[in-house]
Enzyme design. Structure first.
Site, PDB file in Angstrom:
ATOM      1  CG  ASP A   8      -1.734  -1.211   1.447  1.00 27.73           C
ATOM      2  OD1 ASP A   8      -1.209  -2.309   1.181  1.00 27.73           O
ATOM      3  OD2 ASP A   8      -2.882  -1.099   1.911  1.00 27.73           O
ATOM      4  CD  GLU A  39      -6.330   0.259   0.772  1.00 32.85           C
ATOM      5  OE1 GLU A  39      -7.528   0.109   0.505  1.00 32.85           O
ATOM      6  OE2 GLU A  39      -5.839  -0.037   1.869  1.00 32.85           O
ATOM      7  CG  ASN A  40      -4.033   3.473   1.810  1.00 32.35           C
ATOM      8  OD1 ASN A  40      -3.559   2.337   1.807  1.00 32.35           O
ATOM      9  ND2 ASN A  40      -5.218   3.759   2.323  1.00 32.35           N
ATOM     10  CG  ASN A  67     -10.295  -0.810   3.118  1.00 29.33           C
ATOM     11  OD1 ASN A  67      -9.211  -1.278   2.766  1.00 29.33           O
ATOM     12  ND2 ASN A  67     -10.407   0.017   4.127  1.00 29.33           N
ATOM     13  CG  HIS A  68      -8.938   3.368   1.993  1.00 32.57           C
ATOM     14  ND1 HIS A  68      -9.699   4.266   2.694  1.00 32.57           N
ATOM     15  CD2 HIS A  68      -8.230   2.673   2.916  1.00 32.57           C
ATOM     16  CE1 HIS A  68      -9.456   4.132   3.993  1.00 32.57           C
ATOM     17  NE2 HIS A  68      -8.577   3.168   4.152  1.00 32.57           N
ATOM     18  CG  HIS A 153      -6.938  -4.908   0.833  1.00 30.09           C
ATOM     19  ND1 HIS A 153      -5.746  -4.251   0.662  1.00 30.09           N
ATOM     20  CD2 HIS A 153      -7.754  -4.031   1.456  1.00 30.09           C
ATOM     21  CE1 HIS A 153      -5.846  -3.025   1.141  1.00 30.09           C
ATOM     22  NE2 HIS A 153      -7.059  -2.867   1.646  1.00 30.09           N
TER      23      HIS A 153
END
Ligand SMILES: [Fe+2]
Ligand SMILES: [Fe+2]
Length: 272
Positions: A8, A39-40, A67-68, A153
């Site tokens: 990530d 994702e971040n 999830n992001h 994840h």
């Protein structure tokens, strides 16, 4: 096949170390393909189309999320347009984007990358075990794909290990993401699948999982709503795993963690 999977990427510090190091790593490790969890990447929350382009231009073949994935709304149409950008398989039917991608290398070999998300301490996602089974039924390692890499994840180590065993012998590697803390269990499972519970984030470790530590502490210590989390901006560590697979069977031959730069002391395997 020689692959690098980067954990990530968090905020500007994470993007910077990835973009600086990746071109040289591709050459040094003679990499055939690179997978990056993004994702971040945009201020700690989601990813933008422009950041995707920067990652692809620096030598990334596939970007995974988590999830992001929807934190930056401008990425939503891109998920249907750009096959090299994937999100977890087990989201509700009708969710934009795809949970897997087949990549043709320049020499014709085929790599499949897929992503599945856990449910423990996560959201109300569909059953990851069933989703993984259904996806694996579409591929035969060593026959329909030279290598298959799973981005796992999830939060809970137990759920991650269980999903790893489910895939053992059927994929090249199961690589954990999401917790932003690397685990010390990079190994090859009995069936020949490389496994690590979490590869760790690519970000500033002088933080709380990549975010500014003073804000995070305040959020834990008070009921009064604190300032929104922002990424820590100190020098980042690139956390990744190097994977070498056997092209005949698709199973793992070498699997080694890599930690470059920043404050996290780590390991750099010999590229030979
Ligand atoms: Fe993350
Ligand atoms: Fe996540």
């Amino acid at each position: 096949m020689r692959l690098l999977f980067c954990g990530d990427v968090v905020g500007r510090a994470g993007r910077q170390v990835l973009l600086e190091r990746l071109p040289a790593l591709r050459a040094e490790f003679a990499l055939d393909a690179v997978v990056v969890n993004g994702e971040n990447a945009a201020g700690g929350f989601g990813i933008t189309p422009q950041i995707c382009q920067e990652f692809f231009a620096a030598g990334t073949d596939v970007i995974t999320t988590g999830n992001h994935v929807f934190d930056q709304r401008e990425i939503i149409p891109q998920l249907d347009r750009e096959p090299r950008l994937i999100r977890p398989l087990n989201m509700m039917p009708g969710t934009p984007g795809r949970g897997s991608v087949e990549v043709r290398l320049v020499d014709g070999r085929k790599l499949v990358v897929l992503q599945v998300m856990g449910r423990l301490f996560m959201g109300p996602y569909d059953d990851p075990f069933r989703a993984l089974e259904a996806e694996l039924a579409k591929h035969t390692l060593g026959a329909t794909a030279h290598a298959i890499v799973v981005d796992l994840h999830a939060e809970a180590t137990s759920e991650k290990m269980a999903l790893g065993h489910l895939a053992d012998g059927r994929v090249s590697a199961v690589i954990g993401t999401h917790t932003h803390v690397p685990t010390a269990d990079a190994w090859i499972l009995p069936g020949g699948t490389a496994y690590i519970t979490d590869v760790g984030m690519t970000g500033d470790y002088d933080s709380v999982i990549g975010m500014e530590k003073s804000i995070s502490l305040q959020r834990f210590r008070s009921h009064v709503p604190a300032q929104r989390n922002v990424p820590a901006l100190g020098e980042a560590t690139l956390c990744a795993v190097f994977l070498e697979t056997d092209d005949r069977t698709g199973l793992a031959r070498r699997f080694e963690p890599l930690r470059l730069g920043g404050r996290l002391s780590g390991t750099t395997p010999d590229a030979g």
